[in-house]
Write a protein that holds these residues in place. Structure first.
Motif, PDB file in Angstrom:
ATOM      1  N   PRO A 166      -9.824  66.214  28.516  1.00 58.83           N
ATOM      2  CA  PRO A 166     -10.361  66.570  29.846  1.00 58.83           C
ATOM      3  C   PRO A 166     -10.324  68.058  30.207  1.00 58.83           C
ATOM      4  CG  PRO A 166      -8.905  64.670  30.006  1.00 58.83           C
ATOM      5  CD  PRO A 166      -8.811  65.167  28.587  1.00 58.83           C
ATOM      6  N   VAL A 167      -9.376  68.828  29.698  1.00 62.28           N
ATOM      7  CA  VAL A 167      -9.300  70.244  30.095  1.00 62.28           C
ATOM      8  C   VAL A 167     -10.190  71.157  29.247  1.00 62.28           C
ATOM      9  CG1 VAL A 167      -6.970  69.991  31.001  1.00 62.28           C
ATOM     10  CG2 VAL A 167      -7.288  70.803  28.667  1.00 62.28           C
ATOM     11  N   VAL A 168     -10.691  70.646  28.139  1.00 57.85           N
ATOM     12  CA  VAL A 168     -11.434  71.493  27.207  1.00 57.85           C
ATOM     13  C   VAL A 168     -12.690  72.078  27.836  1.00 57.85           C
ATOM     14  CG1 VAL A 168     -12.744  71.503  25.042  1.00 57.85           C
ATOM     15  CG2 VAL A 168     -10.501  70.417  25.144  1.00 57.85           C
ATOM     16  N   GLN A 169     -13.483  71.272  28.529  1.00 63.73           N
ATOM     17  CA  GLN A 169     -14.752  71.762  29.077  1.00 63.73           C
ATOM     18  C   GLN A 169     -14.540  72.920  30.050  1.00 63.73           C
ATOM     19  OE1 GLN A 169     -17.729  70.590  27.838  1.00 63.73           O
ATOM     20  NE2 GLN A 169     -18.506  72.413  28.838  1.00 63.73           N
ATOM     21  N   ALA A 170     -13.586  72.793  30.958  1.00 67.72           N
ATOM     22  CA  ALA A 170     -13.318  73.880  31.910  1.00 67.72           C
ATOM     23  C   ALA A 170     -12.833  75.134  31.188  1.00 67.72           C
ATOM     24  CB  ALA A 170     -12.294  73.426  32.945  1.00 67.72           C
ATOM     25  N   TYR A 171     -11.994  74.951  30.181  1.00 70.35           N
ATOM     26  CA  TYR A 171     -11.472  76.069  29.386  1.00 70.35           C
ATOM     27  C   TYR A 171     -12.616  76.813  28.690  1.00 70.35           C
ATOM     28  CZ  TYR A 171      -9.079  78.243  25.375  1.00 70.35           C
ATOM     29  OH  TYR A 171      -8.629  79.110  24.413  1.00 70.35           O
ATOM     30  N   ARG A 172     -13.460  76.073  27.987  1.00 71.76           N
ATOM     31  CA  ARG A 172     -14.568  76.708  27.262  1.00 71.76           C
ATOM     32  C   ARG A 172     -15.596  77.308  28.216  1.00 71.76           C
ATOM     33  NH1 ARG A 172     -17.055  73.308  22.674  1.00 71.76           N
ATOM     34  NH2 ARG A 172     -17.542  72.030  24.461  1.00 71.76           N
ATOM     35  N   ASP A 173     -15.898  76.605  29.313  1.00 68.34           N
ATOM     36  CA  ASP A 173     -16.844  77.144  30.293  1.00 68.34           C
ATOM     37  C   ASP A 173     -16.337  78.459  30.867  1.00 68.34           C
ATOM     38  OD1 ASP A 173     -18.515  74.983  29.901  1.00 68.34           O
ATOM     39  OD2 ASP A 173     -18.023  74.005  31.809  1.00 68.34           O
ATOM     40  N   GLY A 174     -15.046  78.514  31.169  1.00 68.08           N
ATOM     41  CA  GLY A 174     -14.458  79.736  31.715  1.00 68.08           C
ATOM     42  C   GLY A 174     -14.528  80.893  30.735  1.00 68.08           C
ATOM     43  N   LEU A 175     -14.209  80.627  29.483  1.00 71.41           N
ATOM     44  CA  LEU A 175     -14.287  81.680  28.466  1.00 71.41           C
ATOM     45  C   LEU A 175     -15.724  82.169  28.304  1.00 71.41           C
ATOM     46  CD1 LEU A 175     -11.934  80.363  25.620  1.00 71.41           C
ATOM     47  CD2 LEU A 175     -11.475  82.206  27.248  1.00 71.41           C
ATOM     48  N   ALA A 176     -16.664  81.227  28.188  1.00 72.52           N
ATOM     49  CA  ALA A 176     -18.066  81.604  27.993  1.00 72.52           C
ATOM     50  C   ALA A 176     -18.604  82.382  29.191  1.00 72.52           C
ATOM     51  CB  ALA A 176     -18.916  80.363  27.735  1.00 72.52           C
ATOM     52  N   LYS A 177     -18.257  81.938  30.397  1.00 70.55           N
ATOM     53  CA  LYS A 177     -18.722  82.627  31.609  1.00 70.55           C
ATOM     54  C   LYS A 177     -18.255  84.080  31.626  1.00 70.55           C
ATOM     55  CE  LYS A 177     -18.353  82.561  36.614  1.00 70.55           C
ATOM     56  NZ  LYS A 177     -17.287  82.496  37.572  1.00 70.55           N
ATOM     57  N   ASP A 178     -17.030  84.306  31.160  1.00 70.13           N
ATOM     58  CA  ASP A 178     -16.476  85.653  31.132  1.00 70.13           C
ATOM     59  C   ASP A 178     -16.825  86.401  29.845  1.00 70.13           C
ATOM     60  OD1 ASP A 178     -15.424  85.254  33.634  1.00 70.13           O
ATOM     61  OD2 ASP A 178     -13.402  84.805  32.928  1.00 70.13           O
TER      62      ASP A 178
END
Length: 130
Positions: free
Chosen positions: A61-73
């Motif tokens: 469950p935490v992977v999507q938010a983690y990857r989205d945050g990295l990609a956004k930045d």
């Protein structure tokens, strides 16, 4: 102590295997079925007994938010060393790879950042100190 295995989270293991082997040039080392997923690793053809990259399913469950945050930045999840960033950039772009950062020289280090098509940004780099 040395790094034996590291991982990248991927949306689709089969798609990731194709990208990491056919495009980036890694070779499959392990492919073990585990229910709906697989224990799937790749290695550099230059170091078949070296560090393994696990193509880890991104279902936690935490992977999507983690990857989205990295990609956004614009932050790469992993970095791979190459002999010549500009040559590798041209080769990969010729294969249709999308880059979020073209080759950039920063003193003794040259980097570029690509989209691995599996939810991650990956940096390729060369350091004059390698």
């Amino acid at each position: 102590m040395r790094i034996h295995r590291t991982s990248v989270f991927v949306d689709d293991q089969e798609k990731a295997l194709r990208f990491y082997t056919e495009v980036l040039g890694f070779v499959k080392k392990h492919d073990v079925p585990l229910g709906d997923d697989r224990w799937l690793t790749v290695v550099s053809p230059e170091a078949p007994d070296g560090t393994e990259l696990l193509l880890e399913p991104s279902g936690h469950p935490v992977v999507q938010a983690y990857r989205d945050g990295l990609a956004k930045d614009g932050i790469p999840l992993a970095a791979f060393a190459v002999d010549d960033v500009r040559t590798e950039f041209d080769r990969l772009r010729g294969l249709g790879v999308r880059f979020t950062q073209e080759p950039l020289e920063m003193g003794p280090v040259t980097t570029a950042v690509l989209d691995d098509t599996c939810g991650n940004l990956i940096q390729i780099l060369h350091s004059a100190q390698q």
